[in-house]
Design a protein around this motif. Sequence first.
Motif, PDB file in Angstrom:
ATOM      1  N   SER A  14       0.723  -0.770   0.058  1.00 15.17           N
ATOM      2  CA  SER A  14       0.019   0.355  -0.315  1.00 15.17           C
ATOM      3  C   SER A  14       0.662   1.344  -0.195  1.00 15.17           C
ATOM      4  O   SER A  14       1.011   2.236  -0.209  1.00 15.17           O
ATOM      5  CB  SER A  14      -0.465   0.239   1.522  1.00 15.17           C
ATOM      6  N   THR A  15       2.256   1.184   0.484  1.00 20.98           N
ATOM      7  CA  THR A  15       3.334   2.600  -0.069  1.00 20.98           C
ATOM      8  C   THR A  15       4.146   2.469  -0.600  1.00 20.98           C
ATOM      9  O   THR A  15       4.879   2.965  -1.200  1.00 20.98           O
ATOM     10  CB  THR A  15       4.218   2.369   1.591  1.00 20.98           C
ATOM     11  N   ASN A 335       0.270   5.311  -4.679  1.00 26.13           N
ATOM     12  CA  ASN A 335       0.970   5.803  -3.234  1.00 26.13           C
ATOM     13  C   ASN A 335       2.210   6.048  -3.570  1.00 26.13           C
ATOM     14  O   ASN A 335       3.122   6.924  -2.431  1.00 26.13           O
ATOM     15  CB  ASN A 335       0.977   4.791  -2.593  1.00 26.13           C
ATOM     16  N   SER A 343       0.634  12.364  -7.324  1.00 27.87           N
ATOM     17  CA  SER A 343       0.983  10.358  -7.267  1.00 27.87           C
ATOM     18  C   SER A 343       1.654  10.709  -8.961  1.00 27.87           C
ATOM     19  O   SER A 343       1.330  10.966 -10.056  1.00 27.87           O
ATOM     20  CB  SER A 343       0.658   9.568  -7.261  1.00 27.87           C
TER      21      SER A 343
END
Length: 423
Positions: A14-15, A335, A343
């Motif tokens: 997710s990062t 992300n 982004s």
Amino acid sequence: MNAVSRRRMLISGSTALMLPNLESNLHAARGSSAGIPKRLVFLTMGYGVNSENWFPSTDQVGTEYDLPPLLESFGDLKSDFSIIQNLTNQRLAGPHAGSQNFLSCASLGKKGDGNSVSCDQLAAQVLGQDTRHSSLAIAGSRWRVDGHGSYVSWSPDGKPVGTYEKTSAVYTALFGTGGKAAEVLAKIQRQQSSLDAILGNARRLNGEISTADRHRVDEYFTSIRNIESRLSKAQDWVERPYPTAPFPQPPGRIGGKEEIELMLDMMVVAMQSDSTRVLSYMIPTLRVLQSLQTRVNPHQMSHKASGDLDPQSVHQRRDRMLAELVSGFIRKLKNTKEADGSSLLDHSLVAYGSSLRQGHGTSNVPLLLAGHGGGGLMQGQNIVCKPKVTPLANLWLSMLRHVGVQTNQFANSDRVLTEVGFA
């Protein structure tokens, strides 16, 4: 500075790849390009998907639609992509041509020989002028096994663009092999001399063989010319440092979905470091089947699984795993931050699709378009075009114009897709 393992990077999906030891290197590699560049990514799967569980209902046009079962992994990304239905690659010679003209929409003829320029290579002429690699064309396995046909990227002269087939080759292209600039330059020059000798022999050989064999020899030496082109550009970049590699060089073959995941991770780094702004990846379906521990081959499955909607059937699990891999890639782009806080996904367009549906169907090809391309688009939609008469080339034309390619026509296109916000 402590090294960060690849395992830790992948766990924190997710990062994405925003690691402290990458920040300075990756943004420094961007050079003097004005503003934040746009990027294009083309992800193609071989034998398509089961249309019953992959496409939303055609009665739910617009933003208020239910995600189909096979795309549930995209749920948190719904405002970042659109599904475009009823696009047709009308010039596909037949289902076994696979991905050969997916990005060119060229008329292949009965034998499927030859091609014309693909949209990624037209984009590379505009977007690739200031990057180490004008484009990266990646193929994950033997193409015909996966239903890809031959190549997906084609140069302006209709010749196939050489592909990177191993994870180690992509890694080397992005991060180099180490060594001082003078040593690297000497190595490039030695390779160029060897290629000159090989091409000289090829020209002499062409005068001594039949026309049919000459065609085969020309196909072979096209790959040599592709290498020569890469070496020429590499020489221009020899004094500029590569970005720092975020993990050690992998083996050439990993197998399973882990190989696909690593390729996609390296593509994120390629975009973040501005090593290239145009990428194509022929996703190796066979690697997914390896992870599912089945002996069913992709071709056999495409013929026989068109009507099976059992969620536990192999082809449904395959389509779901592919969607999970691609949605994970898009999530990482979302992300991964640019210098101004936006982004990668804000400035990119990612086309994910195939020339086929299950059952070897060639109309209404599966196509998902993600990203915001620098702004101006209307994502989050289920778009239903007019069936059987809306060329896939319309999407490629729309994307090309959006990134600055000055053209009003691509292959058999007849308009831009204003439904998505293209102008």
